[in-house]
Design a protein around this motif. Structure first.
Motif, mmCIF file in Angstrom:
data_model
loop_
_atom_site.group_PDB
_atom_site.id
_atom_site.type_symbol
_atom_site.label_atom_id
_atom_site.label_comp_id
_atom_site.label_asym_id
_atom_site.label_seq_id
_atom_site.Cartn_x
_atom_site.Cartn_y
_atom_site.Cartn_z
ATOM 1 N N ILE A 28 5.366 3.103 -2.282
ATOM 2 C CA ILE A 28 4.739 1.863 -1.429
ATOM 3 C C ILE A 28 5.654 1.125 -0.792
ATOM 4 O O ILE A 28 6.375 1.193 -1.085
ATOM 5 C CB ILE A 28 3.977 1.734 -2.341
ATOM 6 N N LYS A 72 3.396 -4.059 -8.344
ATOM 7 C CA LYS A 72 2.740 -3.099 -7.843
ATOM 8 C C LYS A 72 2.891 -2.125 -8.399
ATOM 9 O O LYS A 72 1.845 -1.170 -8.837
ATOM 10 C CB LYS A 72 2.474 -2.987 -6.048
ATOM 11 N N ARG A 83 0.833 -1.630 0.052
ATOM 12 C CA ARG A 83 0.308 -0.056 -0.013
ATOM 13 C C ARG A 83 0.782 1.533 0.120
ATOM 14 O O ARG A 83 1.571 0.922 -0.147
ATOM 15 C CB ARG A 83 -1.284 -0.191 0.911
ATOM 16 N N GLU A 84 -0.086 2.149 -0.150
ATOM 17 C CA GLU A 84 0.844 3.832 -0.077
ATOM 18 C C GLU A 84 1.418 4.208 1.497
ATOM 19 O O GLU A 84 1.057 3.839 2.136
ATOM 20 C CB GLU A 84 -0.140 4.780 -0.090
#
Length: 170
Positions: A60, A107, A13-14
């Motif tokens: 990320i 990602k 994720r971020e």
């Protein structure tokens, strides 16, 4: 198989402020990075976390069991159409080889495809100490596109790796 277990249990994720200490620790423990590289990596992370208005660097983070175990930093290459730089892939030394770096690249690629990226460029040193990094890019579908001899210092080339992205039909 351990590789599948680690990769399947990852969340990417971020990057958040709460990730900073763990990521700085990971940077500091990364044996292949020089002191200057560690300093640069931390500086870019801090720029990203403290200057939300900047658009040069995006991060990320990969989490295993809720803890940060690596990150990717990427950014749009100025004055190009759809070309992005993959600046850093940093993974916890104890967890290298378990698919975390690949998950971060995948990602990043997914995010960049959604932004109509055409090309991802990664660059690294030609020194023997960076052979694993060069091999990693090749395994992730990048190809060596260019090399500038003696770039960083005498006998230390810069090696450019490129991954061309397929555009989705509109």
């Amino acid at each position: 198989q351990m590789t599948a277990f680690v990769a399947e249990s990852l969340l990417v994720r971020e990057t958040l402020d709460a990730d900073r200490d763990a990521l700085v620790s990971t940077i500091q423990k990364t044996a292949s990075l020089t002191g200057d590289e560690r300093e640069c990596a931390v500086e870019l992370l801090d720029t990203y976390l403290t200057q939300p208005e900047q658009t040069d660097y995006f991060f990320i983070t990969a989490l295993k069991d809720g803890s940060p175990v690596g990150y990717a930093c990427y950014g749009d290459r100025s004055l190009t159409q759809g070309v992005w730089d993959l600046y850093w892939i940093v993974v916890d030394e104890d967890l290298k080889g378990f698919g975390i770096g690949r998950a971060l690249v995948e990602k990043t690629q997914e995010i960049l495809c959604s932004l109509s990226a055409r090309v991802i460029v990664a660059e690294t040193s030609g020194l023997p100490a960076y052979a694993a990094a060069r091999g990693f890019y090749m395994k992730c579908g990048f190809s060596e596109e260019a090399r500038i001899k003696d770039f960083y210092k005498p006998d230390d080339d810069i090696v450019f790796f490129v991954k061309r992205l397929k555009q989705k039909a509109k």
